[in-house]
Design a protein around this motif. Structure first.
Motif, mmCIF file in Angstrom:
data_model
loop_
_atom_site.group_PDB
_atom_site.id
_atom_site.type_symbol
_atom_site.label_atom_id
_atom_site.label_comp_id
_atom_site.label_asym_id
_atom_site.label_seq_id
_atom_site.Cartn_x
_atom_site.Cartn_y
_atom_site.Cartn_z
ATOM 1 N N ILE A 73 104.538 54.106 -44.863
ATOM 2 C CA ILE A 73 105.538 53.174 -45.661
ATOM 3 C C ILE A 73 106.351 54.095 -46.560
ATOM 4 O O ILE A 73 107.739 54.082 -46.511
ATOM 5 N N GLY A 74 105.699 54.773 -47.067
ATOM 6 C CA GLY A 74 106.248 55.563 -48.148
ATOM 7 C C GLY A 74 105.909 55.281 -49.571
ATOM 8 O O GLY A 74 104.996 54.292 -49.634
ATOM 9 N N ALA A 75 106.500 55.638 -50.712
ATOM 10 C CA ALA A 75 106.112 55.669 -52.019
ATOM 11 C C ALA A 75 106.734 53.985 -52.465
ATOM 12 O O ALA A 75 108.049 54.262 -52.723
ATOM 13 N N TRP A 76 106.257 53.211 -52.505
ATOM 14 C CA TRP A 76 106.787 51.752 -52.823
ATOM 15 C C TRP A 76 106.647 51.369 -54.302
ATOM 16 O O TRP A 76 107.512 50.213 -54.479
ATOM 17 N N SER A 77 106.014 51.802 -55.125
ATOM 18 C CA SER A 77 105.943 51.529 -56.441
ATOM 19 C C SER A 77 105.517 52.534 -57.490
ATOM 20 O O SER A 77 105.147 53.571 -57.017
ATOM 21 N N TYR A 78 105.930 52.329 -58.779
ATOM 22 C CA TYR A 78 105.628 53.491 -59.998
ATOM 23 C C TYR A 78 105.357 52.758 -60.931
ATOM 24 O O TYR A 78 105.960 51.835 -61.554
ATOM 25 N N GLU A 79 104.942 53.654 -61.926
ATOM 26 C CA GLU A 79 104.752 53.237 -63.179
ATOM 27 C C GLU A 79 105.590 53.883 -64.169
ATOM 28 O O GLU A 79 105.917 55.249 -64.065
ATOM 29 N N CYS A 80 106.415 52.995 -65.043
ATOM 30 C CA CYS A 80 107.328 53.929 -65.645
ATOM 31 C C CYS A 80 106.610 54.252 -67.317
ATOM 32 O O CYS A 80 105.623 53.832 -67.408
ATOM 33 N N THR A 81 107.595 55.018 -68.123
ATOM 34 C CA THR A 81 107.040 55.455 -69.065
ATOM 35 C C THR A 81 106.569 54.095 -70.338
ATOM 36 O O THR A 81 105.773 54.671 -71.254
ATOM 37 N N SER A 82 107.098 53.342 -70.092
ATOM 38 C CA SER A 82 106.898 51.865 -71.106
ATOM 39 C C SER A 82 105.288 51.577 -70.682
ATOM 40 O O SER A 82 104.799 50.841 -71.687
ATOM 41 N N GLN A 83 104.700 51.690 -69.516
ATOM 42 C CA GLN A 83 103.347 51.471 -69.155
ATOM 43 C C GLN A 83 103.106 50.015 -69.658
ATOM 44 O O GLN A 83 102.130 49.930 -70.584
ATOM 45 N N PRO A 84 103.719 48.964 -69.034
ATOM 46 C CA PRO A 84 103.552 47.813 -69.567
ATOM 47 C C PRO A 84 102.143 47.089 -68.740
ATOM 48 O O PRO A 84 101.982 45.992 -68.830
ATOM 49 N N GLY A 86 101.457 47.280 -65.743
ATOM 50 C CA GLY A 86 101.784 47.093 -64.263
ATOM 51 C C GLY A 86 102.702 48.037 -63.877
ATOM 52 O O GLY A 86 103.120 48.871 -64.244
ATOM 53 N N LEU A 87 103.082 47.776 -62.508
ATOM 54 C CA LEU A 87 104.072 48.855 -61.826
ATOM 55 C C LEU A 87 105.389 48.286 -61.389
ATOM 56 O O LEU A 87 105.254 46.911 -60.958
ATOM 57 N N HIS A 88 106.306 48.848 -61.125
ATOM 58 C CA HIS A 88 107.662 48.356 -60.786
ATOM 59 C C HIS A 88 107.530 48.716 -59.124
ATOM 60 O O HIS A 88 107.024 49.655 -58.729
ATOM 61 N N VAL A 89 107.988 47.599 -58.473
ATOM 62 C CA VAL A 89 108.178 47.644 -57.019
ATOM 63 C C VAL A 89 109.434 48.394 -56.763
ATOM 64 O O VAL A 89 110.593 48.044 -57.554
ATOM 65 N N ASN A 90 109.873 49.539 -56.017
ATOM 66 C CA ASN A 90 111.044 49.906 -55.533
ATOM 67 C C ASN A 90 111.989 48.977 -54.810
ATOM 68 O O ASN A 90 111.767 49.313 -53.443
ATOM 69 N N ASP A 91 112.320 47.989 -55.240
ATOM 70 C CA ASP A 91 113.010 46.952 -54.314
ATOM 71 C C ASP A 91 114.275 47.396 -53.608
ATOM 72 O O ASP A 91 114.803 46.889 -52.790
ATOM 73 N N ALA A 92 114.774 48.460 -54.237
ATOM 74 C CA ALA A 92 115.971 49.151 -53.615
ATOM 75 C C ALA A 92 115.712 49.530 -51.947
ATOM 76 O O ALA A 92 116.480 49.541 -51.040
ATOM 77 N N PHE A 93 114.565 50.029 -51.833
ATOM 78 C CA PHE A 93 113.912 50.612 -50.581
ATOM 79 C C PHE A 93 113.218 49.579 -49.828
ATOM 80 O O PHE A 93 112.700 50.030 -48.704
ATOM 81 N N PHE A 94 112.587 48.857 -50.233
ATOM 82 C CA PHE A 94 111.299 47.982 -49.931
ATOM 83 C C PHE A 94 111.474 46.544 -50.213
ATOM 84 O O PHE A 94 111.673 46.072 -51.243
#
Ligand SMILES: [Zn+2]
Length: 267
Positions: A73-84, A86-94
């Motif tokens: 699939i590819g890299a579909w999520s990432y953790e931002c520097t706020s580190q809440p 959980g992880l953001h889902v890359n909704d733009a591509f997935f």
């Protein structure tokens, strides 16, 4: 790392901890003698398991971020520097959907675990539509202070649909055992879980490593470990203590959870 003065690297949590261990054996303190400022993890849930993340951050004296993808699939999520948490889902591509494993219904709201179905919008040669990655995730009930509006999943990948199994009639996720074991500073990074059948009854054997200087307090530590495991997983364990360094070490992805009942059934 010393020669190039690296400031960042990416690896599985197993490799990050293994490398710190190896460095220490070479007389190098990775937190003091190297210049790593951030680590991104992938391939295993560890960077979203608080106790494992803490171990990595302490060993390297730096920030650790999680990142989830799949070869198909590819890299579909990432953790931002706020580190809440959980992880953001890359909704733009997935397009990420969560399916209730029991009913097959799509889960839209937060809090309920399910299996991820994912569609990538940018794959041309090998399109994947509603691909079943076997990752178990749940939607978070909060947005992120970083300001990104991409949806969030709570606590990263909770486990693999393959690994979450019923033991003594109770649903068990191996990540819950990892969280408990690694919250004990007296125990090493390595552990092993073996589920088997003794007669008609399920049995869980947990092997942990304890350094010799903690052995005096062994009974107290094991009683606390047993309590915490029961609290988190509602199950009782047979615990075996091994000397430090005696359990298998893994290079990339670890296989610490072994369900021998599955093998018996498949023959
Ligand atoms: Zn964010």
């Amino acid at each position: 790392m010393q020669e190039l003065k690296c400031t960042a690297f990416m690896a599985t949590p197993t490799y990050v901890l293994g490398m710190a261990d190896t460095a220490k054996k070479m007389g190098i303190d990775p937190g003091k003698d190297l210049s790593i400022r951030r680590i991104t993890c992938a391939g295993e849930p560890g960077a979203s398991i608080p106790a494992t993340k803490k171990r990595m951050e302490e060993a390297w004296a730096c920030k650790v971020y999680d990142h989830i993808g799949a070869t198909e699939i590819g890299a579909w999520s990432y953790e931002c520097t706020s580190q809440p948490g959980g992880l953001h889902v890359n909704d733009a591509f997935f397009l990420v959907e969560i399916e209730d494993v029991e009913t097959g219904q799509i889960i839209d709201g937060p809090g309920k675990n399910g299996k991820m179905l994912i569609t990538a919008f940018d794959r041309i040669g090998k399109p994947c539509i509603r691909f079943d990655s076997k990752d178990v995730i749940r939607w978070a009930d909060h947005t992120c202070e970083c300001g990104r509006t991409f949806r969030m999943i709570d606590g990263g990948v909770i486990g693999r649909a393959d690994d979450i199994t019923k033991v003594k009639g109770v649903l068990l996720a191996p990540t819950a055992i990892e969280e408990v074991v690694r919250s004990f500073p007296e125990l090493s990074d390595e552990y092993e879980v073996v589920v088997s059948k003794v007669g008609d009854v399920d049995d869980i054997l947990l092997k942990v490593e304890m350094s010799s200087w903690h052995v005096e307090k062994k009974d107290i530590i094991l009683a606390r470990l047993q309590d915490q495991l029961r609290l988190r997983t509602n199950l009782g364990y047979r615990i075996e203590v091994r000397p430090h360094g005696s359990l298998p070490r893994y290079q990339v992805k670890a296989h610490r959870f072994k369900d021998l009942r599955k093998k018996e059934g498949s023959h």
